[in-house]
Enzyme design. Sequence first.
Site, PDB file in Angstrom:
ATOM      1  N   PHE A 126       0.848  -1.190   0.000  1.00  0.00           N
ATOM      2  CA  PHE A 126       0.000   0.000   0.000  1.00  0.00           C
ATOM      3  C   PHE A 126       0.883   1.239   0.000  1.00  0.00           C
ATOM      4  CE2 PHE A 126      -3.042  -3.013   2.053  1.00  0.00           C
ATOM      5  CZ  PHE A 126      -4.001  -2.966   1.053  1.00  0.00           C
ATOM      6  N   CYS A 127       0.471   2.202  -0.793  1.00  0.00           N
ATOM      7  CA  CYS A 127       1.263   3.418  -0.943  1.00  0.00           C
ATOM      8  C   CYS A 127       0.321   4.591  -1.180  1.00  0.00           C
ATOM      9  CB  CYS A 127       2.223   3.264  -2.108  1.00  0.00           C
ATOM     10  SG  CYS A 127       1.362   3.042  -3.683  1.00  0.00           S
ATOM     11  N   ALA A 128       0.901   5.693  -1.561  1.00  0.00           N
ATOM     12  CA  ALA A 128       0.103   6.870  -1.896  1.00  0.00           C
ATOM     13  C   ALA A 128      -0.198   6.893  -3.394  1.00  0.00           C
ATOM     14  CB  ALA A 128       0.824   8.144  -1.462  1.00  0.00           C
ATOM     15  N   ILE A 184      -3.392   3.415  -0.414  1.00  0.00           N
ATOM     16  CA  ILE A 184      -3.764   3.092   0.977  1.00  0.00           C
ATOM     17  C   ILE A 184      -5.279   3.181   1.181  1.00  0.00           C
ATOM     18  CG2 ILE A 184      -3.414   5.439   1.870  1.00  0.00           C
ATOM     19  CD1 ILE A 184      -2.445   2.188   3.721  1.00  0.00           C
TER      20      ILE A 184
END
Length: 103
Positions: A8-10, A40
């Site tokens: 999960f990231c931006a 995310i």
Amino acid sequence: MKRNIILFCAAGMSTSILVSRMKEAAHEKGLDYDVDSYAISEADKKGPEADIILLGPQVRYFLEDIKKKFPDKPVECVDMQAYGTLDGEKVINQIINMIENKT
């Protein structure tokens, strides 16, 4: 055993490059890992599908929240240096360590 790894990231471009390099590293090591990345904001939807959850450094402040949502899954932040240098092999080694230590 096939493992579903979710990062999960931006939702940045660098994460897709890292995922590609992680897939290459896993393949070279003969590991059956399915690696994908999501924003995310998709954690509630995609988290249940994961065997292992990683968070990009830019969303590390969600770590405790994600651990609470998925207490039965190993959850860690990607090593910041590995993320910054897009070192897929180092992240795969981090995942191997997570599996061995069941963090």
